[in-house]
Write a protein that holds these residues in place. Sequence first.
Motif, PDB file in Angstrom:
ATOM      1  N   ALA A   1      69.658  21.741 -19.641  1.00 54.24           N
ATOM      2  CA  ALA A   1      69.714  22.810 -18.177  1.00 54.24           C
ATOM      3  C   ALA A   1      68.962  22.061 -16.992  1.00 54.24           C
ATOM      4  O   ALA A   1      69.276  22.391 -15.915  1.00 54.24           O
ATOM      5  N   ASP A   2      67.717  21.897 -17.426  1.00 52.11           N
ATOM      6  CA  ASP A   2      66.851  21.669 -16.423  1.00 52.11           C
ATOM      7  C   ASP A   2      65.874  20.351 -16.813  1.00 52.11           C
ATOM      8  O   ASP A   2      64.922  20.589 -17.754  1.00 52.11           O
ATOM      9  N   PRO A   3      66.334  19.289 -16.573  1.00 49.71           N
ATOM     10  CA  PRO A   3      65.682  17.970 -17.276  1.00 49.71           C
ATOM     11  C   PRO A   3      64.153  17.831 -16.745  1.00 49.71           C
ATOM     12  O   PRO A   3      63.641  16.901 -17.226  1.00 49.71           O
ATOM     13  N   THR A   4      63.779  18.541 -15.850  1.00 49.76           N
ATOM     14  CA  THR A   4      62.272  18.573 -15.279  1.00 49.76           C
ATOM     15  C   THR A   4      61.321  19.644 -16.214  1.00 49.76           C
ATOM     16  O   THR A   4      60.255  19.238 -16.334  1.00 49.76           O
ATOM     17  N   LYS A   5      62.066  20.021 -17.318  1.00 48.52           N
ATOM     18  CA  LYS A   5      61.374  21.032 -18.239  1.00 48.52           C
ATOM     19  C   LYS A   5      61.619  20.625 -19.762  1.00 48.52           C
ATOM     20  O   LYS A   5      61.735  21.543 -20.531  1.00 48.52           O
ATOM     21  N   SER A   6      61.353  19.425 -19.848  1.00 47.41           N
ATOM     22  CA  SER A   6      61.739  19.229 -21.381  1.00 47.41           C
ATOM     23  C   SER A   6      60.742  19.188 -22.264  1.00 47.41           C
ATOM     24  O   SER A   6      59.528  19.555 -21.978  1.00 47.41           O
ATOM     25  N   GLU A   7      61.000  19.408 -23.752  1.00 42.81           N
ATOM     26  CA  GLU A   7      60.076  19.709 -24.449  1.00 42.81           C
ATOM     27  C   GLU A   7      60.588  19.209 -26.141  1.00 42.81           C
ATOM     28  O   GLU A   7      61.898  18.966 -26.057  1.00 42.81           O
ATOM     29  N   VAL A   8      59.865  19.045 -26.984  1.00 40.90           N
ATOM     30  CA  VAL A   8      60.191  18.915 -28.312  1.00 40.90           C
ATOM     31  C   VAL A   8      59.621  20.017 -29.030  1.00 40.90           C
ATOM     32  O   VAL A   8      58.675  20.037 -29.082  1.00 40.90           O
TER      33      VAL A   8
END
Length: 251
Positions: free
Chosen positions: A223-230
């Motif tokens: 949805a927002d590729p700048t706010k990625s996490e695992v």
Amino acid sequence: MSESGTKRTMGAAIAAVAALGLMTGCGSDSGDGKSDGAKQDDKPASAASAAKPLSASALERATLASGELKGFEIQKMTDKEVSEGGSAKAGKAECQPLAALMGSQYDPAPKASVHRAYATDLTKAKIGGAGLIRVSSYGPGDAERTVKDLSEAVTACQGGFPAKDGSGEKSDVKKVAQLEAPKAGDEALAFSLHDASEAKAVVNFTVVRSGPQLMVFFGTNLADPTKSEVPAALVDAQVAKVEKATRGAAS
């Protein structure tokens, strides 16, 4: 969501992840802390020396499966989906260990590997977080070397590097950022790759070694590729399952 609907949506998640040029690269939650890799000193040396590389069938049983982790859809990847990763290349030799995560060929090569795709917040309306898990077993010293090579590459390549993914498409990295590593396994590291294209996507990685087994996670936010996490829960569950299998193989 129905089973068929879930499969279609997971397919869309895998396609979106593949579009980022990271088909089989597989990070606790991202953070601003820095670590050169977390070595766990509370594990007995005898446990590490007794650990054996898991066979392909044992790896399959030791990897998370659909329905095992609440809040996550987990799907086995097909051989075709894995092989499409190809051989990714970095324009700088010191960055090749990072570029390799954008493909499906690694040096040193694992003895065996299992791949999974995962997604969170999976509904018909949206796909939230998504990513991939690679669980591999290695020959003597190779898992340790892989972590060392990646750790050195994270340090050397912070300013980014030119790269091509496994299909030969341009996949330049603008920045590599070191993240706080989880306290898991015998050693671990976490970092993010920042896409140099207009999409400005960020992909987070966590690598955890437990004996000769290596777990590589990557995650992105569709949805927002700048706010990625695992997600930390994903890492914890997978590490626990592999370590249980490793103990069983050593007994």
